[in-house]
Write an enzyme that holds these catalytic residues in place. Structure first.
Site, PDB file in Angstrom:
ATOM      1  N   GLN A  53       0.794  -1.232   0.000  1.00  0.00           N
ATOM      2  CA  GLN A  53       0.000   0.000   0.000  1.00  0.00           C
ATOM      3  C   GLN A  53       0.828   1.285   0.000  1.00  0.00           C
ATOM      4  O   GLN A  53       0.582   2.175  -0.819  1.00  0.00           O
ATOM      5  CB  GLN A  53      -0.990   0.010   1.162  1.00  0.00           C
ATOM      6  N   ASP A  64     -11.752   2.400   1.969  1.00  0.00           N
ATOM      7  CA  ASP A  64     -10.484   2.640   2.669  1.00  0.00           C
ATOM      8  C   ASP A  64      -9.320   2.732   1.688  1.00  0.00           C
ATOM      9  O   ASP A  64      -8.383   3.515   1.875  1.00  0.00           O
ATOM     10  CB  ASP A  64     -10.197   1.502   3.654  1.00  0.00           C
ATOM     11  N   HIS A 120     -11.487   3.444   9.710  1.00  0.00           N
ATOM     12  CA  HIS A 120     -10.325   3.533   8.828  1.00  0.00           C
ATOM     13  C   HIS A 120     -10.513   4.656   7.813  1.00  0.00           C
ATOM     14  O   HIS A 120      -9.593   5.446   7.560  1.00  0.00           O
ATOM     15  CB  HIS A 120     -10.111   2.210   8.079  1.00  0.00           C
TER      16      HIS A 120
END
Length: 358
Positions: free
Chosen positions: A110, A305, A328
């Site tokens: 990520q 998210d 989140h």
């Protein structure tokens, strides 16, 4: 072309705010490179039972520093404060990452994918990941990322490809994955996902280890999920499955469906647990996606998210319709405000909410 280390004042971020987990670290590290903003994060995962960096966070930070020739303060597993200064303009074309545990490959990627949003060179960045988990708790599995998240990234203009050469499950991991990111030369496009529209077909992927084949675990999950979708939605479903070699026993399911509006709705990752009947696993996955389809929701809570950091960077209006705004998602939105002056609003309706980047 190189750029000098950033001379900006270091941005200090309390890692315990909001949901207080690893996503704060991942997004801040990626945004640090994206906006050439040095960061200091303290109280890392302070509210967790095991505070500080876990191995996947440590590897993500070290890989990001290596990829961009940045400077990372001395840190290890358990470290609760780090300083990161982003480095040079053009990242390396090839990076190898060795993961000794079942740390999530998807979560490790990520910060790297966020950082690479701002590059237009090289044409391809190849990341070879040896070890880790492809399917695990509290993380997007790689089939989900490839078919849902990265498909929508592609719609925005950023292409990421995954080649899963070996699956890894908790506790031993042992996966083998190649990730290829293609920095874009064109302006990224906004996403406006406010209507699900017509869904005519549900598909997905079930992955089980070979030691479960005699019990027909894949087939039972598939039959259960497809029957539930047919019963509740009167839709055709054709879910693929595969028995694989892996160091640890595991079961993972992800379902998805493309709609006429360009949305891709999903069940998210559902895991099989010891003692849980296969039929129940299939029903759970089916119920997740059925809820979104019945309520005309084009963006699942897991997907929101993952899309928020992308849309926070694209400097054009975007909208997401979600069933709920997760903790989140709220934390991710607040973090964007720390790095940019981007405005957003959340409009709550009776059965859904709209996240609007202005």
């Amino acid at each position: 072309m190189r750029r000098k280390m950033s001379s900006k004042e270091i941005l200090k971020i309390d890692g315990s705010f909001g949901e207080g987990g690893g996503s704060i670290l991942r997004i801040c590290a990626g945004y640090s490179v994206l906006f050439n903003q040095p960061i200091n994060i303290y109280n890392i995962r302070a509210n967790r039972s095991t505070p500080g960096l876990r191995l996947q966070h440590l590897l993500g930070l070290k890989t990001l520093a290596d990829l961009t020739n940045g400077k990372l303060s001395k840190c290890d597993v358990g470290t609760e404060e780090i300083t990161f200064i982003p480095g040079k303009e053009i990242p390396k074309q090839n990076i190898d990452i060795n993961i000794r545990t079942a740390a999530s490959v998807g979560l490790l990627l990520q910060p790297l994918q966020i950082a690479c949003l701002g590059y237009n060179k090289p044409k391809e960045i190849e990341i070879l990941l040896k070890g880790g988990g492809t399917i695990g708790k509290w993380a997007p599995d790689l089939n989900y990322l490839e078919n849902v998240t990265y498909n929508l990234f592609k719609s925005a203009g950023f292409r990421i490809e995954l080649d899963i050469q070996k699956y890894g499950f908790y506790p031993k991991g042992g996966a083998s994955t190649i990730c290829r990111m293609y920095p874009q030369n064109k302006k990224l496009k906004p996403l406006n996902l406010t209507k699900l529209g017509n869904v005519s077909f549900v598909t997905g992927k079930i992955v089980c280890t070979k030691n479960l084949s005699n019990a027909r675990v894949c087939e039972r999950i598939k039959n259960s999920a497809e029957a539930k979708i047919k019963q509740e939605l009167n839709l055709k479903a054709n879910i693929n499955y595969e028995y694989v070699d892996s160091l640890s026993t595991g079961v993972g399911v992800s379902l998805w469906a493309k709609s006429g509006t360009g949305a891709i709705i999903s069940s998210g990752t559902v895991l099989g647990e010891k003692g849980t009947p296969s039929e129940k696993v299939g029903q759970e996955a089916a119920e997740n996606i059925i809820t979104y389809i019945k309520n005309d929701i084009p963006v699942s809570k897991y997907l929101s998210d993952q899309l928020i950091p992308l849309l926070g960077y694209i400097n054009e209006p975007s909208k997401l319709k979600v069933l709920e705004v997760t903790s989140h998602a709220k934390t991710n939105l607040e973090l964007i405000g720390r790095f940019t002056s981007r405005e957003y609003e959340i409009k709550a309706h009776r059965n859904y909410s709209i996240i609007h980047f202005k």
